[in-house]
Design a protein around this motif. Structure first.
Motif, short mmCIF file in Angstrom:
data_model
loop_
_atom_site.label_atom_id
_atom_site.label_comp_id
_atom_site.label_asym_id
_atom_site.label_seq_id
_atom_site.Cartn_x
_atom_site.Cartn_y
_atom_site.Cartn_z
N CYS A 282 0.82 -1.21 0.00
CA CYS A 282 0.00 0.00 0.00
C CYS A 282 0.85 1.26 0.00
CB CYS A 282 -0.94 0.02 1.20
SG CYS A 282 -0.13 0.39 2.78
N TYR A 283 2.15 1.12 0.31
CA TYR A 283 3.00 2.30 0.47
C TYR A 283 4.37 1.95 -0.07
CZ TYR A 283 4.22 6.75 2.74
OH TYR A 283 4.58 8.07 3.01
N ILE A 284 4.82 2.73 -1.04
CA ILE A 284 6.10 2.48 -1.69
C ILE A 284 6.95 3.73 -1.54
CG2 ILE A 284 7.23 1.87 -3.86
CD1 ILE A 284 3.54 1.37 -3.75
N ILE A 285 8.21 3.55 -1.18
CA ILE A 285 9.10 4.70 -1.07
C ILE A 285 10.28 4.53 -2.02
CG2 ILE A 285 8.46 5.21 1.31
CD1 ILE A 285 11.12 3.98 2.23
N ARG A 286 10.78 5.66 -2.48
CA ARG A 286 12.00 5.67 -3.30
C ARG A 286 12.81 6.88 -2.92
NH1 ARG A 286 12.45 9.14 -7.76
NH2 ARG A 286 10.57 10.33 -8.26
N GLU A 287 14.12 6.79 -3.09
CA GLU A 287 15.00 7.90 -2.74
C GLU A 287 15.02 8.92 -3.88
OE1 GLU A 287 18.62 7.29 -0.28
OE2 GLU A 287 19.66 7.92 -2.13
N ALA A 288 14.98 10.20 -3.52
CA ALA A 288 14.99 11.28 -4.51
C ALA A 288 15.56 12.53 -3.86
CB ALA A 288 13.58 11.54 -5.02
N ASP A 289 15.79 13.55 -4.68
CA ASP A 289 16.34 14.81 -4.19
C ASP A 289 15.30 15.67 -3.48
OD1 ASP A 289 18.85 14.16 -5.20
OD2 ASP A 289 18.46 15.17 -7.12
N THR A 290 14.02 15.42 -3.76
CA THR A 290 12.95 16.17 -3.13
C THR A 290 11.91 15.20 -2.58
OG1 THR A 290 11.71 16.37 -5.21
CG2 THR A 290 13.23 18.17 -4.64
N ALA A 291 11.31 15.55 -1.45
CA ALA A 291 10.24 14.73 -0.88
C ALA A 291 8.94 15.02 -1.62
CB ALA A 291 10.10 15.03 0.61
N GLY A 292 7.93 14.20 -1.37
CA GLY A 292 6.62 14.42 -1.98
C GLY A 292 6.02 13.11 -2.48
N ILE A 293 4.98 13.23 -3.28
CA ILE A 293 4.26 12.06 -3.76
C ILE A 293 4.43 11.93 -5.27
CG2 ILE A 293 2.05 13.30 -4.05
CD1 ILE A 293 0.70 10.67 -2.99
N ASP A 294 4.68 10.69 -5.73
CA ASP A 294 4.73 10.42 -7.17
C ASP A 294 3.33 10.17 -7.72
OD1 ASP A 294 7.52 10.60 -7.45
OD2 ASP A 294 7.81 8.50 -6.88
N PHE A 295 2.56 9.32 -7.06
CA PHE A 295 1.21 9.01 -7.51
C PHE A 295 0.44 8.35 -6.38
CE2 PHE A 295 4.10 5.65 -9.08
CZ PHE A 295 3.61 4.54 -8.41
N PHE A 296 -0.89 8.36 -6.54
CA PHE A 296 -1.79 7.70 -5.60
C PHE A 296 -2.71 6.80 -6.41
CE2 PHE A 296 -5.31 7.29 -2.56
CZ PHE A 296 -4.61 7.09 -1.38
N GLY A 297 -2.88 5.56 -5.95
CA GLY A 297 -3.62 4.58 -6.73
C GLY A 297 -4.86 4.05 -6.03
#
Length: 309
Positions: free
Chosen positions: A55-70
């Motif tokens: 239900c919750y996927i994380i990935r490392e990036a330069d900025t926080a926030g949300i990629d998508f909601f399903g």
């Protein structure tokens, strides 16, 4: 209500600034169950009482926030119909093949006028909740690990054009408006709470000038006692708390808002009433939104209105 069409929130993919720090937080403090890692560097979690793989996927990036909601939909036929309905409404949809996310079938993705990417899917591998399907126990040992929410409940997203967003959810996806907060002049909605079920909300939006912003993902707990326990665990782990423990006027939910180590806000939530599609939406005037946000204190917390990722 009959469970057809869009069934429920299914997953959120969120960006974190430090992957190992994020893994520790979501696994050991929030108490989610890690279910996999993929070759894109993403880490997958589910809540202990959920049946589907993640239900919750994380990935490392330069900025926080949300990629998508399903959102999960009833079946493949429903997915095909909603894809066609979205295109007929004038939205561009993208097909993401099965397997691009671990244990997840084909997804239909589209962008809202608010700048958020929303996905629909019909299939995700059932991994169970660790409890027997015959003579089941009410909980298992994972429930005592960290805060241990039972499911991903909803999200609140900030962005522009939420009047048009509401039309897409209500006219195409079959959601209905449960509550709203009026703008200062009373001529439009500043915030909307939408449901595809008889939960008080499955997704919500607040009007905001920047596109694609995450306010929070919310995790459901079983009782007010569990919310207070979550507050204890947050303090033990020096988690930065935004609001709570308190009770909302909007939705009647009991809540604590806090931030993960990357600055993504999350909510531990319980309660709320059970609306149905024939109910008239409840309205809050802007001058009383402080009570809608924090009913006991009647306080309009500045961070709640301005801090997003």
């Amino acid at each position: 209500m009959a469970m057809t069409g869009v069934l429920r929130p299914g997953h959120a993919q969120v960006r974190v600034l430090n992957l190992e720090e994020g893994i520790h937080f979501y696994r050991n403090v929030l108490g989610l169950v890690e279910t996999g890692r993929d070759d894109q560097g993403r880490v997958y979690f589910k809540c202990w009482d959920e049946r589907d793989h993640s239900c919750y996927i994380i990935r490392e990036a330069d900025t926080a926030g949300i990629d998508f909601f399903g959102f999960k939909v009833l079946d493949k036929a429903t997915l095909e119909k909603l894809d066609a309905d979205l295109q007929a409404y004038g939205l561009t949809t993208t097909r993401i093949p099965a397997g691009e996310m671990l244990e997840t079938g084909e997804r239909v993705r589209f962008e809202l006028p608010s700048g958020h990417l929303i996905e629909l899917y019909a299939e995700k591998t059932c991994v169970g909740n660790g409890i027997s399907e015959v003579n089941p126990a009410p909980w298992n040992a994972q429930r005592e690990h960290g805060i241990a929410p039972i499911q991903l409940d909803h999200c609140l997203l900030y962005g522009p054009n939420i009047a048009e967003v509401q039309k897409i959810f209500t006219e195409v996806l079959g959601f209905y408006l449960v509550e709203r907060v009026l703008s200062p002049d009373g001529d439009s909605d500043m915030g909307i709470w939408l449901s595809c079920s008889h939960k008080v909300h499955d997704i919500a939006f607040v009007e905001y000038p920047e596109k694609g912003k995450l306010h929070h993902c919310s995790f459901l707990l079983e009782s007010w006692e569990q919310v207070l326990r979550a507050g204890d665990i947050m303090s033990m782990n020096e988690v930065n708390v935004d609001i709570g423990p308190t009770r909302h006027g909007v939705t009647r939910g009991c809540t604590i808002y806090a931030w993960d180590p990357s600055g993504n806000r999350f909510e531990t939530f319980m309660g709320g009433y059970h609306p149905y599609p024939d109910y008239e939406p409840l309205s809050w005037t802007y001058d009383n939104f402080a009570q809608g946000l924090d009913y006991p204190q009647r306080k309009l917390h500045e961070t709640f209105m301005t801090v997003v990722t």
